[in-house]
Design an enzyme around this catalytic site. Structure first.
Site, PDB file in Angstrom:
ATOM      1  N   HIS A 208     -53.597  24.431  14.674  1.00 56.18           N
ATOM      2  CA  HIS A 208     -54.864  25.031  14.259  1.00 56.18           C
ATOM      3  C   HIS A 208     -55.797  23.958  13.698  1.00 56.18           C
ATOM      4  O   HIS A 208     -55.820  23.733  12.483  1.00 56.18           O
ATOM      5  CB  HIS A 208     -54.628  26.085  13.174  1.00 56.18           C
ATOM      6  CG  HIS A 208     -54.102  27.389  13.666  1.00 56.18           C
ATOM      7  ND1 HIS A 208     -54.909  28.359  14.223  1.00 56.18           N
ATOM      8  CD2 HIS A 208     -52.843  27.884  13.684  1.00 56.18           C
ATOM      9  CE1 HIS A 208     -54.170  29.407  14.556  1.00 56.18           C
ATOM     10  NE2 HIS A 208     -52.917  29.151  14.244  1.00 56.18           N
TER      11      HIS A 208
ATOM     12  N   GLU B 145     -58.847  24.306  13.274  1.00 58.42           N
ATOM     13  CA  GLU B 145     -59.873  25.012  12.500  1.00 58.42           C
ATOM     14  C   GLU B 145     -59.379  25.445  11.123  1.00 58.42           C
ATOM     15  O   GLU B 145     -60.188  25.810  10.266  1.00 58.42           O
ATOM     16  CB  GLU B 145     -60.381  26.228  13.285  1.00 58.42           C
ATOM     17  CG  GLU B 145     -59.501  27.460  13.255  1.00 58.42           C
ATOM     18  CD  GLU B 145     -58.269  27.412  14.140  1.00 58.42           C
ATOM     19  OE1 GLU B 145     -57.665  28.481  14.353  1.00 58.42           O
ATOM     20  OE2 GLU B 145     -57.892  26.314  14.612  1.00 58.42           O
TER      21      GLU B 145
ATOM     22  N   CYS C 157     -53.291  28.180  19.467  1.00 56.93           N
ATOM     23  CA  CYS C 157     -52.125  28.916  18.990  1.00 56.93           C
ATOM     24  C   CYS C 157     -51.832  30.132  19.881  1.00 56.93           C
ATOM     25  O   CYS C 157     -51.301  29.993  20.972  1.00 56.93           O
ATOM     26  CB  CYS C 157     -52.289  29.293  17.521  1.00 56.93           C
ATOM     27  SG  CYS C 157     -50.774  29.907  16.741  1.00 56.93           S
TER      28      CYS C 157
END
Length: 233
Positions: free
Chosen positions: A183, A185, A96
């Protein structure tokens, strides 16, 4: 493999008890596919950087609420370190904010998108498959949270995945840099909680669409495998 986590922000304090902080999210993601990894966290938002590019085998950034064009001193220092990693041909994966900073540090451009916020789950087409992308997939669907986008690519950029909303979603630079707008994660529950803290920033219809999109499956573990394979390639 020793991975340096370049931490560019903290999860909001009220969300940390449930979701952890950003380095914990990165560790949790990558350890889910390989439990034989070592991590070192560098709080670059507090001016902490590796002493030398060879301090780790590879690096990965977190996202950030800050923008690459905000002019913060730590962002400029990180951009210089990113450029150094590129010259030294060290492996870096930008997530990002890191994806955008990577593009800017190498001569590209990042702007606030006129398409508005990217939130919820984004659905992307893989347009080019590299040898490290195993198992292969024609789709790459991930949680997103961003206003800015890469608008002009630097030299050596090769677009691997994108969508009409975000054409430069996953980009590779030579053999050692990889940028990803999404993302992997972020869990979907974290995305819902994060959006709730920012609800006033979004048009009501966009917020409802984003919440609905969180019912879709995401390719977080697939991308985790790709990231580690890229770092080792």
């Amino acid at each position: 493999m020793k991975i340096g986590i370049l931490q560019c922000d903290d999860v909001l304090e009220q969300l940390q008890p449930r979701h952890g902080n950003y380095p914990e999210m990165i560790r949790r993601l990558l350890l889910a596919v390989d439990n034989d990894l070592e991590f070192v966290v560098y709080r670059v938002l507090d001016q902490q950087l590796p002493e030398h590019p060879a301090a780790c085998d590879a690096y990965i950034t977190t996202g950030s609420r800050h923008g690459v064009n905000d002019g913060h001193d730590w962002v400029n220092r990180l951009a210089d370190f990113v450029a150094l990693l590129y010259r030294e041909q060290r492996k870096l994966v930008g997530i990002c904010f890191g994806h955008q900073l990577m593009a800017k540090a190498l001569g590209g451009e990042v702007v606030q998108s006129d398409k508005g916020w990217g939130i919820g789950v984004s659905f992307n087409q893989v347009d080019k498959t590299q040898p490290w992308m195993t198992p292969p997939s024609r789709a790459l669907d991930l949680v997103v949270s961003h206003q800015d986008q890469v608008s002009r690519l630097p030299a050596d950029a090769e677009v691997l995945a994108g969508s009409p909303f975000c054409p430069f979603y996953m980009v590779q630079y030579r053999d050692h840099f990889l940028g990803i707008q999404g993302h992997p994660e972020f869990s979907r529950p974290y995305s819902a909680d994060l959006m709730a803290t920012r609800q006033e920033r979004f048009p009501p219809h966009r917020y409802r669409e984003a919440l609905a999109s969180l019912g879709a499956e995401v390719d977080d573990l697939l991308l985790a495998r790709w990231i580690l394979a890229f770092m080792r390639s």
